[in-house]
Every structure is written in C-alpha cells, then in structure tokens.
Design an enzyme around this catalytic site. Sequence first.
Site, mmCIF file in Angstrom:
data_model
loop_
_atom_site.group_PDB
_atom_site.id
_atom_site.type_symbol
_atom_site.label_atom_id
_atom_site.label_comp_id
_atom_site.label_asym_id
_atom_site.label_seq_id
_atom_site.Cartn_x
_atom_site.Cartn_y
_atom_site.Cartn_z
ATOM 1 N N ASP A 37 0.817 -1.216 0.000
ATOM 2 C CA ASP A 37 0.000 0.000 0.000
ATOM 3 C C ASP A 37 0.845 1.258 0.000
ATOM 4 O OD1 ASP A 37 -1.925 -1.919 0.233
ATOM 5 O OD2 ASP A 37 -2.886 -1.088 2.001
ATOM 6 N N ARG A 94 -0.350 3.613 17.962
ATOM 7 C CA ARG A 94 -0.729 4.695 17.058
ATOM 8 C C ARG A 94 -0.409 6.104 17.578
ATOM 9 N NH1 ARG A 94 0.235 1.094 13.858
ATOM 10 N NH2 ARG A 94 -1.421 0.075 12.687
ATOM 11 N N ASP A 143 -7.857 2.489 12.269
ATOM 12 C CA ASP A 143 -6.617 3.254 12.300
ATOM 13 C C ASP A 143 -6.737 4.639 11.676
ATOM 14 O OD1 ASP A 143 -4.994 1.635 13.787
ATOM 15 O OD2 ASP A 143 -4.110 0.588 12.092
ATOM 16 N N SER A 172 -3.481 -9.972 6.424
ATOM 17 C CA SER A 172 -3.048 -8.617 6.763
ATOM 18 C C SER A 172 -2.541 -8.661 8.200
ATOM 19 C CB SER A 172 -4.217 -7.639 6.642
ATOM 20 O OG SER A 172 -3.846 -6.371 7.116
#
Length: 401
Positions: free
Chosen positions: A15, A96, A125, A177
């Site tokens: 990505d 995060r 996210d 993933s």
Amino acid sequence: MSVKKVVLAYSGGLDTSAIVPWLKDNYQCEVIAFVANVGQGDEELAGVEQKAINSGASSCYVVDLRQELVNEVIYPTLKTGAVYEGQYLLGTSMARPVIARAQVKLALELGADALCHGCTGKGNDQVRFESCFAALAPQLKVIAPWREWQFNSRQSLLDYLAEKNVPTTASATKIYSRDANLWHISHEGGELEDPWCEPSNQVWMWTKSPEQAPDHPAYVELAFERGQLTHVNGKQLDGVAAIELLNELGSEHGVGRIDIVENRLVGMKSRGCYETPGGTILLAGLKGLEALVYDRSSLKYREEIGLEFAQLVYDGRWFTPLKDALLAAATSLAEQLTGEVVIKLYKGNVTVAKRRSVNTLYSEAFATFEGDEVYDQKDAAGFIRLYSLASRIRALHQQKD
C-alpha cells in the site's frame, strides 16, 4: 489546498509503496517517508529506506520509538488494567499515538504542509491517526489515499507499481493482513473472514500452539514497583528488554493467543487473531498483585477505569484531557502496587503461583480457618443485621400489606 511537501507514514509494504508515486502524480508534491520502529522486527525494517527511495520518496527517516511506546503508553495503560471487550490487549491501538506524534514532529521540523497515512476507509486506524493529527497539528492537511484513489485490490496496486517501474516484493497471493510491534502481532484476512472457520497453523507467527508447547511448566518471577515492572527473574531490565524476554518465554509455552470478533469503531464487526505473549504475562502479574493490595472499592474503581480507558485507547483518543484524568487516577491507585508475583506458564495457560507485597491487605491471622485471637465471629451478626436492614424493612411492609 495545494500541497508542496507531505510526510507519509511508510512501512515498505504494498500500500505505502504505491502511495508514494500516487502522491507525486496527484498532488505534484515532494514525498518524505517516515518509518516508525515500534519493535516490528529487523526483517520488516531491512532495506526500508532504499525501498522508499526506489518508490519515489525524496528521503526516508527511520525513528526508533520503542522506549517511548513502552514507557509512555504500554506501562501506563497496564496500570489501568485496560482490556478491550474482555480480551484484546490493544496492541495496534497503543502504538498509534506514538507513531502519529513522531510523524507530526518530523513534518513540523521539515516544514511539510501535509500528512499522509495508508489506512483503509473501513478500519479503526484512520480515526486513530487523524484524531492524533487533529490534536497535535490541526493546521496540517491530511491525505488518506484509500478514501480517494481508484484502486480496490492488491492486483490493481501491483499493476500500478509495474506501470511506474517501482520494485516490490509483494504479490497478489498474500493471504493475511498483519500488524506487528513490540507488544503484539495481529492477523486478519484469509480464512479468518469466516467466523465458522478455525484459524490454521499458518496464521500464528510468534507462539507455539498449546499442543506443541513443552510438557513441563515454566515459572517467571516479576517484580513491580508502583505498578511498573522492574525485574524479571531477579534481573533488572528496561521496558523494551523486559517485554522482549517475556514475549520469548510466553511464545514458547503457547501463551497470549486470542481469536475474537470485535466491534470496530466505524460500526462493523471484524474477526482477528492476536498474539500478545509478554503482555498476557504482565497483565496477569499486575492483576495478581492487585488482588493482594487493593481493597474492594479500590479494585472496583480500577476496573471501571480500565473499561473506560480501553475504549479510549481503542478509539484513538490518547491526546485528550480524559486520558490524562483517567491515567492520573490509575497511577494514584498503583502507588500501592509494589511486590513480587510468580507466574506459571503451561500450555497456553497463565496462572499466578505466588505473590507478596509490603502493602498486602491479606492477613493470615484474620483469614485462617484455624483458631485465632483477632476476630470475634459474634461481631458478624450485627454487621449482617445492618447490611440487610433495607431488605428486612421491605419484607415487614409486604407482610403487613
């Protein structure tokens, strides 16, 4: 708003490799790659700077955030006892705010006017990153390619990279993933998209299955001071080294696997498998110590804090006054959490074998079933009569009616 320079949260995966040339095509801007080392492992970080340059980035910054992740997020969160929906130890969520803060810091230092992430429009996210961006640098534009571009599959991204002559090791046959950091690794996709399908052995990457774990238990001694881990098996370790060691010990004994269907912030349910071996051991140790030193009201309040804090971390509300308030309360309670706990690891199970504390409220003299000279059992009668007084009065009224 025109964009001249953007800092992209870059991983080197499919990505973000595609995002670099896409940003240059669609925004005609300089792209700076930012890579956060949060303990995902040398394999993932190997060659990442060159990958970013090959994708078209003007430069790539790799920033080691492991100590910040442990000392500023993981250890404080552990004091709250936060567990999302009863099982998830918040591995992805906790990383995060540390990543977002470092990304913003770099953008401001370099004079960038935009931030970019590779989160999809379906996940949590995107909310976590952008909530942090809003709290730290609301003046910076945020670009989320998955909400803008035309690509909708791995193959379409691979075709785009081929068109742009950007090398990649990704393939269209990738099944899962994954997201890894020092605290955990998550797995989604493949057969996990069907809740009726048991995870295959190829899902798990860190931990042995309980069936393959040793037939003999292992014991781990944890020492805490004011709710923070200081020693493992008598050896003083910093946060990163301690968690790495506990990950190794827990993985060997099949500890820390969960398979859950969770409620995402964006409304949909998702199914994921998580491995958090060291975190599972640490949390068990703290809870074992809490049982020894917290009175009933304090423990109940800490549990309430944990529920609220888990939701807050999961939802990406780290940089808020509520986080500060909840953490202050949990930290105050944790002043009592000094002591040692011995954890038994056996075929996926984590149990408290021993515990002791200078602040213990447990008294063998009071709790014993043998004869004692400190407790008059007759005192219980008056206590019970007052404790049940409301029920007694209600029953008397009902009898009268």
